[in-house]
Design an enzyme around this catalytic site. Structure first.
Site, PDB file in Angstrom:
ATOM      1  N   ASP A 174      -8.025  43.870   5.918  1.00 43.49           N
ATOM      2  CA  ASP A 174      -7.436  44.700   4.789  1.00 43.49           C
ATOM      3  C   ASP A 174      -8.339  46.058   4.591  1.00 43.49           C
ATOM      4  O   ASP A 174      -8.149  46.907   3.826  1.00 43.49           O
ATOM      5  CB  ASP A 174      -7.341  43.901   3.521  1.00 43.49           C
ATOM      6  CG  ASP A 174      -8.772  43.582   2.938  1.00 43.49           C
ATOM      7  OD1 ASP A 174      -9.639  43.472   3.770  1.00 43.49           O
ATOM      8  OD2 ASP A 174      -8.686  42.685   1.898  1.00 43.49           O
ATOM      9  N   SER A 175      -9.457  46.016   5.702  1.00 44.43           N
ATOM     10  CA  SER A 175     -10.181  47.397   5.568  1.00 44.43           C
ATOM     11  C   SER A 175      -9.179  48.687   6.143  1.00 44.43           C
ATOM     12  O   SER A 175      -9.537  49.683   5.866  1.00 44.43           O
ATOM     13  CB  SER A 175     -11.191  47.277   6.933  1.00 44.43           C
ATOM     14  OG  SER A 175     -10.575  47.088   8.065  1.00 44.43           O
ATOM     15  N   ASP A 212      -5.720  39.369   7.097  1.00 47.03           N
ATOM     16  CA  ASP A 212      -6.365  39.433   5.752  1.00 47.03           C
ATOM     17  C   ASP A 212      -5.242  38.835   4.881  1.00 47.03           C
ATOM     18  O   ASP A 212      -4.316  39.634   4.617  1.00 47.03           O
ATOM     19  CB  ASP A 212      -7.021  40.602   5.453  1.00 47.03           C
ATOM     20  CG  ASP A 212      -8.681  40.476   5.697  1.00 47.03           C
ATOM     21  OD1 ASP A 212      -8.923  39.134   5.789  1.00 47.03           O
ATOM     22  OD2 ASP A 212      -9.041  41.438   6.184  1.00 47.03           O
ATOM     23  N   LYS A 240      -6.906  35.327   7.107  1.00 46.28           N
ATOM     24  CA  LYS A 240      -8.612  35.251   6.766  1.00 46.28           C
ATOM     25  C   LYS A 240      -8.619  35.543   4.946  1.00 46.28           C
ATOM     26  O   LYS A 240      -8.113  36.298   4.508  1.00 46.28           O
ATOM     27  CB  LYS A 240      -9.255  36.485   7.475  1.00 46.28           C
ATOM     28  CG  LYS A 240     -10.719  36.541   6.906  1.00 46.28           C
ATOM     29  CD  LYS A 240     -11.490  37.285   7.801  1.00 46.28           C
ATOM     30  CE  LYS A 240     -11.394  38.925   7.609  1.00 46.28           C
ATOM     31  NZ  LYS A 240     -11.629  39.156   6.486  1.00 46.28           N
ATOM     32  N   GLU A 297     -11.355  35.737   1.925  1.00 46.81           N
ATOM     33  CA  GLU A 297     -13.092  36.057   1.484  1.00 46.81           C
ATOM     34  C   GLU A 297     -13.289  35.120   0.346  1.00 46.81           C
ATOM     35  O   GLU A 297     -12.597  35.124  -0.669  1.00 46.81           O
ATOM     36  CB  GLU A 297     -13.251  37.504   0.901  1.00 46.81           C
ATOM     37  CG  GLU A 297     -12.882  38.497   2.112  1.00 46.81           C
ATOM     38  CD  GLU A 297     -13.131  39.882   1.655  1.00 46.81           C
ATOM     39  OE1 GLU A 297     -13.290  40.269   0.264  1.00 46.81           O
ATOM     40  OE2 GLU A 297     -12.878  41.024   2.148  1.00 46.81           O
ATOM     41  N   GLU A 303     -20.466  38.554   6.931  1.00 45.91           N
ATOM     42  CA  GLU A 303     -20.707  39.893   7.020  1.00 45.91           C
ATOM     43  C   GLU A 303     -22.130  40.440   5.946  1.00 45.91           C
ATOM     44  O   GLU A 303     -22.314  39.995   4.873  1.00 45.91           O
ATOM     45  CB  GLU A 303     -19.500  40.642   6.169  1.00 45.91           C
ATOM     46  CG  GLU A 303     -19.634  42.264   6.010  1.00 45.91           C
ATOM     47  CD  GLU A 303     -18.261  42.793   5.801  1.00 45.91           C
ATOM     48  OE1 GLU A 303     -17.311  42.408   5.490  1.00 45.91           O
ATOM     49  OE2 GLU A 303     -18.377  44.215   5.525  1.00 45.91           O
TER      50      GLU A 303
HETATM   51  O1  KIV Z   1     -11.177  43.947   6.536  1.00 43.01           O
HETATM   52  C1  KIV Z   1     -11.691  43.767   7.664  1.00 43.01           C
HETATM   53  O2  KIV Z   1     -11.713  44.615   8.482  1.00 43.01           O
HETATM   54  C2  KIV Z   1     -12.637  42.938   7.689  1.00 43.01           C
HETATM   55  C3  KIV Z   1     -13.845  42.844   8.803  1.00 43.01           C
HETATM   56  C4  KIV Z   1     -14.746  43.970   8.617  1.00 43.01           C
HETATM   57  C5  KIV Z   1     -14.474  41.473   8.793  1.00 43.01           C
HETATM   58  O3  KIV Z   1     -12.752  42.078   6.839  1.00 43.01           O
END
Ligand code: KIV
Length: 291
Positions: A48-49, A87, A117, A119, A186
């Site tokens: 989600d970056s 994510d 994924k 968090e 992270e």
């Molecule tokens: O969203 C993302 O790119 C991430 C990575 C930096 C681990 O969670």
């Protein structure tokens, strides 16, 4: 053409046992995913970056499930053997387990991701467990969790004190117990990350967590120096300056358009002089068609 066998969660676990480092990179669209796979990446993370590096938000908080679906679909269309994790965005796994399962199911069925994924620490273990029980592989993510940035109050390194270290270790163990197949660490101190890696049987994937993790992940744009306002981060190594290359190339294009150097003859298409003459009276001595 990538001739590797498709990567699975079992293969990732074996890589940890064999001490084979796991290479993970983010990707957000068809060409980036294709290039990452061709380069031999084991896991592609549709992070989600993308909120920061593709959509121009200041954080990952505004990213929606529909955004993730759109980008996940583009990535999975490109990938054959790398393992694609996507994510679950902000607040899509903190409500009912039913809503969490439905969101993850969309990412798998419509996005064709192989895993999701999430968090968070022990507090999200029930969600992780429910997903895993439903057959959805889960990668966990602790340490700096960018979706909580407004609560954490900044990008801080985790595990600098004994208290923090004990909490993070407890979170890692709870997530492993809940069934996560891997865990991202992270911005975690390297000693703690190495200790977590040694205590867990699932692979740890570090970003800003030192060399003692089972694998490493970086953001596509960071690896490539791709973006107009990339701020160098201490834990990132940029292997190229793609942003500079793009700016220079487009600048040259602009200058050639304005200088009438582009397009040149070889970029244009011609009809025969005879045909052109018939149409416009060129090449055959005048405006024949008007007579
Ligand atoms: O969203 C993302 O790119 C991430 C990575 C930096 C681990 O969670």
């Amino acid at each position: 053409m990538d001739t590797r066998k498709p990567i699975t969660t079992a293969k990732l676990r074996k890589m940890k046992l064999d001490h084979t480092p796991i290479a993970v990179v983010t990707a957000y669209d068809y060409p980036s995913a294709r290039l990452a796979e061709e380069a031999g990446v084991d896991v592609i993370l549709v992070g989600d970056s993308l909120g920061n590096v593709v959509l121009g938000y200041e954080s990952t908080v505004p990213v929606t499930l529909d955004d993730m679906l759109y980008h996940t679909r583009a990535v999975t269309r490109a990938v054959r053997s790398s393992f694609v994790v996507t994510d679950m965005p902000f607040m899509t796994y903190h409500g009912s387990l039913d809503a969490t399962l439905k969101g993850a199911a969309r990412l798998m069925q419509e996005g064709l991701a192989k895993a999701v994924k999430l968090e968070g620490g022990a507090e999200i273990a029930p969600a992780v467990k429910a997903l895993v029980q439903a057959g959805i592989p889960v990668m966990a993510h602790i340490g700096l969790t960018p979706q909580s940035i407004h609560q954490i109050g900044g990008y801080k390194v985790h595990g600098k004190t004994n208290d923090q270290a004990e909490r993070l270790m407890a979170d890692a163990l709870a997530l492993e117990e809940a069934g996560a197949f891997a865990i991202v660490l992270e911005l975690v101190t390297e000693q703690l990350a190495a200790e977590v890696t040694a205590r867990l049987s699932i692979p740890t994937i570090g970003i800003g967590a030192g060399a003692g993790c089972d694998g490493q992940v970086l953001v596509f744009h960071d690896v490539l120096g791709y973006g107009s306002d990339i701020v160098p981060k201490r834990f990132v190594k940029a292997y190229a300056s793609v942003g500079d290359t793009i700016r220079t190339a487009i600048g040259q294009y602009v200058s050639e358009v304005k200088g009438r150097q582009f397009p040149a003859a070889e970029h244009a298409f011609r009809m025969s002089d005879e045909e052109a003459g018939r149409l416009y009276g060129q090449g055959s001595g005048g405006n024949d068609h008007e007579q």
